[in-house]
Design an enzyme around this catalytic site. Structure first.
Site: not given
Length: 317
Positions: A59, A63, A71, A73, A85, A91, A188
């Site tokens: 996950r 994300h 990257d 992030s 983030e 998140n 999932h």
């Protein structure tokens, strides 16, 4: 003549630039040959202690790539007035950051300043799948880490309430096809969801009914017991399929029986193309595994435009 030469040199420069930025499985062969083995060990150790780690790592990678490209992030911590983030609404429930941090710490001792956090995340996601009984693949490497992370950007992620058209639009923006959508939704098969992500299907679905009629009545009843209308149990929720720690094709089998968790899962049956793929993957697990490996390589190659190799995955250099 001079103009032609300049044009030719420009083309050569562009090709060299593209080649130098291309991802390759052998990227660390000379600079850090034990990089992948080190990451795999970190993932393996985490699974022994925490069965939810594989789902969390997969996950995390999704994300990350769906916001600014791959990257890392999503790994940056909030600092000062900037909310990162990882603290954005979709998140908040992300975890297993420690696995990436542990791998990074070992790699910095072994090969200082060489292996990016984005590459660690991509390899860890592959290992999470493979060590849970799923397929494996050669991870192209050479990503750089980004320096920007904003909480509001997390709202660009596909939501569990999305329709098929919204999902298709979201994936298309990232260069991913309708087939990739069905294949990657198979992720999932690992993990757990909190009640808030599927509450819309089991309470006040519409003016005519409380429960989504496409959901199996017995399955809906079990979810309503776990997640009552005014749920007060912290972290209440349900597994995404009946084998939440095993990477398999059970997700697709349950989807066809009306036993999927999210609206976005059920949406895969709304179009003939996606429904046919769901049926194929429910029947042939190997077909799913092969397709998943290919789609993961495609997704994990979304360019994040990173510019550095972070020394600590939670902070820019």
């Amino acid at each position: 003549m001079a103009a032609t030469l300049v044009h030719l040199l420009s083309i050569i420069f562009c090709l060299i630039f593209q080649f130098s930025n291309a991802l390759t499985p052998d990227y660390y062969l000379q600079t850090c040959p034990k990089a992948e083995a080190t990451i795999t060990r970190a993932v393996r150790r985490s699974i022994i202690k925490d069965k939810t780690a594989p789902a969390a790592l997969l996950r995390l990678h999704f994300h990350d790539c769906f916001i600014r490209g791959c990257d890392a992030s999503v790994l940056l911590d909030s600092k000062g007035n900037n909310k990162a983030e990882k603290d954005g609404p979709p998140n908040i429930s992300l975890h297993a950051y420690y696995v990436i941090d542990n791998a990074k710490k070992e790699l910095e001792t072994m090969c200082p300043g060489v292996v990016s956090c984005a590459d660690i995340l991509a390899v860890a996601a592959r290992d999470a799948v493979a060590l849970s009984g799923g397929p494996t693949w050669d991870v192209p490497k050479g990503r750089k880490d980004g320096r920007v992370s904003k909480a509001n950007d997390s709202l660009q992620l596909p939501f569990p309430t999305f329709s098929i058209s919204q999902l298709q639009q979201s994936f298309s923006k990232r260069g991913l096809s309708l087939d990739d959508l069905v294949v990657l939704s198979g992720g999932h098969t690992l993990g757990f969801s909190h009640c808030s992500s599927f509450q819309n299907r089991i309470h006040s679905f519409n003016n005519a009914t409380d429960v989504d009629p496409s959901m199996s009545p017995s399955f809906a009843a079990s979810l309503r017991r776990i997640c009552p209308m005014h749920n007060k149990v912290k972290n209440a929720g349900a597994n995404l399929d009946f084998t939440p720690n095993s990477f398999d094709n059970v997700y697709y089998k349950l989807l066809l029986k009306g036993k999927s968790i999210f609206s976005s899962d059920q949406a895969l049956l709304a179009a003939s193309r996606t429904k046919a793929l769901v049926a194929k993957f429910a029947t042939y697990e190997k077909e799913f595994f092969d397709a998943f490996a290919k789609s993961m390589i495609k997704m994990s190659s979304i360019d994040g435009g990173g510019t550095e190799i972070r020394l600590n995955c939670g902070f820019v250099n």
